[in-house]
Write a protein that holds these residues in place. Structure first.
Motif, PDB file in Angstrom:
ATOM      1  N   VAL A  12      -0.724 -16.010  97.325  1.00  0.00           N
ATOM      2  CA  VAL A  12      -1.084 -16.432  98.675  1.00  0.00           C
ATOM      3  C   VAL A  12      -1.445 -15.199  99.497  1.00  0.00           C
ATOM      4  CG1 VAL A  12      -0.270 -17.579 100.768  1.00  0.00           C
ATOM      5  CG2 VAL A  12       0.441 -18.425  98.526  1.00  0.00           C
ATOM      6  N   ASP A  13      -2.624 -15.228 100.121  1.00  0.00           N
ATOM      7  CA  ASP A  13      -3.093 -14.164 101.012  1.00  0.00           C
ATOM      8  C   ASP A  13      -3.002 -14.711 102.437  1.00  0.00           C
ATOM      9  OD1 ASP A  13      -4.449 -12.334 102.545  1.00  0.00           O
ATOM     10  OD2 ASP A  13      -6.153 -12.150 101.165  1.00  0.00           O
ATOM     11  N   HIS A  14      -1.902 -14.400 103.130  1.00  0.00           N
ATOM     12  CA  HIS A  14      -1.669 -14.944 104.469  1.00  0.00           C
ATOM     13  C   HIS A  14      -2.684 -14.422 105.486  1.00  0.00           C
ATOM     14  CE1 HIS A  14       2.012 -17.011 103.407  1.00  0.00           C
ATOM     15  NE2 HIS A  14       2.375 -15.935 102.741  1.00  0.00           N
ATOM     16  N   GLU A  15      -3.061 -13.173 105.335  1.00  0.00           N
ATOM     17  CA  GLU A  15      -3.989 -12.576 106.292  1.00  0.00           C
ATOM     18  C   GLU A  15      -5.333 -13.310 106.297  1.00  0.00           C
ATOM     19  OE1 GLU A  15      -6.205  -8.326 106.794  1.00  0.00           O
ATOM     20  OE2 GLU A  15      -4.068  -8.296 106.280  1.00  0.00           O
ATOM     21  N   LYS A  17      -5.782 -16.300 104.889  1.00  0.00           N
ATOM     22  CA  LYS A  17      -5.491 -17.731 104.746  1.00  0.00           C
ATOM     23  C   LYS A  17      -6.162 -18.315 103.495  1.00  0.00           C
ATOM     24  CE  LYS A  17      -4.714 -18.297 109.612  1.00  0.00           C
ATOM     25  NZ  LYS A  17      -5.113 -18.880 110.864  1.00  0.00           N
ATOM     26  N   ASN A  68       5.732 -19.490  99.682  1.00  0.00           N
ATOM     27  CA  ASN A  68       4.460 -19.031  99.102  1.00  0.00           C
ATOM     28  C   ASN A  68       4.090 -19.703  97.789  1.00  0.00           C
ATOM     29  OD1 ASN A  68       4.081 -17.250 101.263  1.00  0.00           O
ATOM     30  ND2 ASN A  68       5.344 -15.717 100.261  1.00  0.00           N
TER      31      ASN A  68
END
Length: 130
Positions: A12-15, A17, A68
């Motif tokens: 998961v790449d939160h930055e 999304k 995540n």
């Protein structure tokens, strides 16, 4: 490489999304070390198996309870499954309960029958009082 398992992992790449998926071949474990193999590679403490017409999916039994872990929708021969987090795909379970793994050529054929997508979060909410 002899017998192989297919490992599907998600990051998961939160930055941005987004979720990145990768598929890799791994050498199948020795029978006595298969649980350690699952725990380490699926990143879990308890495993569950879901049987499909084209292989078995080994996944994190506690997937929904860990951060995540994206929800994934798999379609195999028209049957839809929703699974959370990383997973390992094996060929089948034998008549005596032994693991059956793919050989190098079978995994190429297998992937033609599988489709998957990462589902977006449907909604997020918090309980502040009741």
């Amino acid at each position: 490489m002899g017998k192989v398992a297919l490992l599907i992992t998600f990051e998961v790449d939160h930055e941005n999304k987004s979720v990145h998926a990768s598929i890799s071949k791994m050498e199948a474990p020795e029978p006595k070390k298969k649980l350690e193999f699952f725990y380490k590679n699926i990143e879990c403490d308890i495993v569950e198996v879901v049987g499909t017409s084209r292989g078995d999916i080994w996944l994190n039994e506690e997937g929904l309870y860990k951060p995540n872990n994206p929800v994934n929708k798999f379609t195999v021969d028209g049957q839809e499954y929703q699974i959370v987090g990383n997973m390992i795909i094996s060929k089948d379970i034998g008549d005596e309960g032994e693991m059956l793994w793919f050989d190098s050529e079978q995994d190429k054929e297998l992937l033609h029958y599988w489709e998957f997508e990462v589902l977006p979060a449907m909604s997020t909410f918090a309980i502040t009082s009741f």
